[in-house]
Design a protein around this motif. Sequence first.
Motif, PDB file in Angstrom:
ATOM      1  N   ALA A  87       0.832  -1.205   0.000  1.00  0.00           N
ATOM      2  CA  ALA A  87       0.000   0.000   0.000  1.00  0.00           C
ATOM      3  C   ALA A  87       0.868   1.257   0.000  1.00  0.00           C
ATOM      4  N   LEU A  88       1.982   1.224   0.691  1.00  0.00           N
ATOM      5  CA  LEU A  88       2.877   2.384   0.710  1.00  0.00           C
ATOM      6  C   LEU A  88       3.598   2.563  -0.617  1.00  0.00           C
ATOM      7  N   LYS A  89       4.007   1.474  -1.250  1.00  0.00           N
ATOM      8  CA  LYS A  89       4.723   1.584  -2.525  1.00  0.00           C
ATOM      9  C   LYS A  89       3.835   2.190  -3.610  1.00  0.00           C
ATOM     10  N   ALA A  90       2.540   1.980  -3.503  1.00  0.00           N
ATOM     11  CA  ALA A  90       1.621   2.594  -4.469  1.00  0.00           C
ATOM     12  C   ALA A  90       1.556   4.108  -4.286  1.00  0.00           C
ATOM     13  N   LEU A  91       1.864   4.597  -3.099  1.00  0.00           N
ATOM     14  CA  LEU A  91       1.815   6.031  -2.818  1.00  0.00           C
ATOM     15  C   LEU A  91       3.159   6.728  -2.977  1.00  0.00           C
ATOM     16  N   MET A  92       4.223   5.964  -3.176  1.00  0.00           N
ATOM     17  CA  MET A  92       5.574   6.539  -3.221  1.00  0.00           C
ATOM     18  C   MET A  92       5.843   7.199  -4.566  1.00  0.00           C
ATOM     19  N   PRO A  93       6.581   8.319  -4.570  1.00  0.00           N
ATOM     20  CA  PRO A  93       6.986   8.940  -5.837  1.00  0.00           C
ATOM     21  C   PRO A  93       8.074   8.110  -6.515  1.00  0.00           C
ATOM     22  N   GLU A  94       8.395   8.455  -7.735  1.00  0.00           N
ATOM     23  CA  GLU A  94       9.366   7.692  -8.530  1.00  0.00           C
ATOM     24  C   GLU A  94      10.745   7.629  -7.878  1.00  0.00           C
ATOM     25  N   ASP A  95      11.220   8.754  -7.368  1.00  0.00           N
ATOM     26  CA  ASP A  95      12.579   8.799  -6.827  1.00  0.00           C
ATOM     27  C   ASP A  95      12.633   8.452  -5.341  1.00  0.00           C
ATOM     28  N   GLY A  96      11.618   7.800  -4.837  1.00  0.00           N
ATOM     29  CA  GLY A  96      11.586   7.440  -3.420  1.00  0.00           C
ATOM     30  C   GLY A  96      11.038   8.593  -2.599  1.00  0.00           C
ATOM     31  N   GLY A  97      10.807   8.353  -1.388  1.00  0.00           N
ATOM     32  CA  GLY A  97      10.269   9.379  -0.506  1.00  0.00           C
ATOM     33  C   GLY A  97      10.261   8.865   0.914  1.00  0.00           C
ATOM     34  N   ALA A  98       9.772   9.686   1.801  1.00  0.00           N
ATOM     35  CA  ALA A  98       9.770   9.343   3.219  1.00  0.00           C
ATOM     36  C   ALA A  98       8.422   8.777   3.637  1.00  0.00           C
ATOM     37  N   VAL A  99       8.475   7.935   4.647  1.00  0.00           N
ATOM     38  CA  VAL A  99       7.278   7.404   5.281  1.00  0.00           C
ATOM     39  C   VAL A  99       7.289   7.927   6.710  1.00  0.00           C
ATOM     40  N   VAL A 100       6.200   8.538   7.124  1.00  0.00           N
ATOM     41  CA  VAL A 100       6.104   9.111   8.462  1.00  0.00           C
ATOM     42  C   VAL A 100       5.428   8.096   9.379  1.00  0.00           C
ATOM     43  N   LEU A 101       6.089   7.778  10.495  1.00  0.00           N
ATOM     44  CA  LEU A 101       5.566   6.827  11.472  1.00  0.00           C
ATOM     45  C   LEU A 101       5.188   7.577  12.739  1.00  0.00           C
ATOM     46  N   ARG A 102       4.014   7.235  13.280  1.00  0.00           N
ATOM     47  CA  ARG A 102       3.557   7.872  14.512  1.00  0.00           C
ATOM     48  C   ARG A 102       2.980   6.813  15.449  1.00  0.00           C
ATOM     49  N   ALA A 103       3.531   6.717  16.635  1.00  0.00           N
ATOM     50  CA  ALA A 103       3.013   5.782  17.643  1.00  0.00           C
ATOM     51  C   ALA A 103       1.809   6.412  18.322  1.00  0.00           C
ATOM     52  N   ARG A 104       0.755   5.663  18.455  1.00  0.00           N
ATOM     53  CA  ARG A 104      -0.486   6.158  19.061  1.00  0.00           C
ATOM     54  C   ARG A 104      -0.768   5.411  20.343  1.00  0.00           C
ATOM     55  N   GLU A 105      -1.478   6.072  21.217  1.00  0.00           N
ATOM     56  CA  GLU A 105      -1.999   5.511  22.466  1.00  0.00           C
ATOM     57  C   GLU A 105      -0.925   4.735  23.221  1.00  0.00           C
ATOM     58  N   ASP A 106      -1.114   3.442  23.413  1.00  0.00           N
ATOM     59  CA  ASP A 106      -0.195   2.647  24.235  1.00  0.00           C
ATOM     60  C   ASP A 106       0.738   1.774  23.411  1.00  0.00           C
ATOM     61  N   ALA A 107       1.044   2.169  22.196  1.00  0.00           N
ATOM     62  CA  ALA A 107       1.961   1.379  21.370  1.00  0.00           C
ATOM     63  C   ALA A 107       3.347   1.420  22.004  1.00  0.00           C
ATOM     64  N   ASP A 108       3.926   0.261  22.208  1.00  0.00           N
ATOM     65  CA  ASP A 108       5.243   0.214  22.839  1.00  0.00           C
ATOM     66  C   ASP A 108       6.355   0.236  21.790  1.00  0.00           C
ATOM     67  N   LEU A 109       7.552   0.348  22.257  1.00  0.00           N
ATOM     68  CA  LEU A 109       8.705   0.464  21.377  1.00  0.00           C
ATOM     69  C   LEU A 109       8.898  -0.797  20.541  1.00  0.00           C
ATOM     70  N   GLN A 110       8.647  -1.960  21.108  1.00  0.00           N
ATOM     71  CA  GLN A 110       8.824  -3.205  20.372  1.00  0.00           C
ATOM     72  C   GLN A 110       7.900  -3.262  19.158  1.00  0.00           C
ATOM     73  N   ARG A 111       6.676  -2.804  19.325  1.00  0.00           N
ATOM     74  CA  ARG A 111       5.721  -2.787  18.203  1.00  0.00           C
ATOM     75  C   ARG A 111       6.219  -1.844  17.101  1.00  0.00           C
ATOM     76  N   MET A 112       6.744  -0.684  17.502  1.00  0.00           N
ATOM     77  CA  MET A 112       7.281   0.282  16.537  1.00  0.00           C
ATOM     78  C   MET A 112       8.463  -0.325  15.780  1.00  0.00           C
ATOM     79  N   VAL A 113       9.362  -0.989  16.471  1.00  0.00           N
ATOM     80  CA  VAL A 113      10.537  -1.590  15.826  1.00  0.00           C
ATOM     81  C   VAL A 113      10.120  -2.712  14.880  1.00  0.00           C
ATOM     82  N   GLU A 114       9.103  -3.488  15.241  1.00  0.00           N
ATOM     83  CA  GLU A 114       8.620  -4.553  14.353  1.00  0.00           C
ATOM     84  C   GLU A 114       8.103  -3.969  13.036  1.00  0.00           C
ATOM     85  N   ILE A 115       7.319  -2.891  13.122  1.00  0.00           N
ATOM     86  CA  ILE A 115       6.793  -2.256  11.910  1.00  0.00           C
ATOM     87  C   ILE A 115       7.935  -1.667  11.088  1.00  0.00           C
ATOM     88  N   MET A 116       8.904  -1.031  11.751  1.00  0.00           N
ATOM     89  CA  MET A 116      10.046  -0.460  11.043  1.00  0.00           C
ATOM     90  C   MET A 116      10.859  -1.542  10.340  1.00  0.00           C
TER      91      MET A 116
END
Length: 131
Positions: A87-116
């Motif tokens: 889903a993200l690759k469909a939104l990315m520009p040709e020369d690449g781009g950034a993906v913004v990550l935001r932890a919400r509510e009680d998301a812990d660091l381990q969950r963030m690292v797994e997604i990263m």
Amino acid sequence: MTQDSIDLGPRRHPRRMSLTPMIDVVFLLLIFFMLSSRFGMDAVLPIAGGAEGAASEWQGAPRLVDITPDAVSLNGTQTDPAELVNALKALMPEDGGAVVLRAREDADLQRMVEIMDHLQAGGLSNLILIE
């Protein structure tokens, strides 16, 4: 008897202080700090913080990934984590781009690292963390 005739005995030299207790304390502190120190870095996560001062224009569609303890949403729409890279690759520009990550509510660091890790394994390496 006059003052000059009083015999007080041989003159005593003042006693020297012992440095042994102070040396013991120094060695105990040295041992404590050696045992409680960490001599290496556990892990390094390469992420863009945006504090480098290099300005760049945002390209392409918004790519905001919200991470909660039990769900992941892309631009406000709940997305299956297995489909997130596609889903993200469909939104990315040709020369690449950034993906913004935001932890919400009680998301812990381990969950963030797994997604990263999942995004980096899919080829998306320009990740920006925000609060």
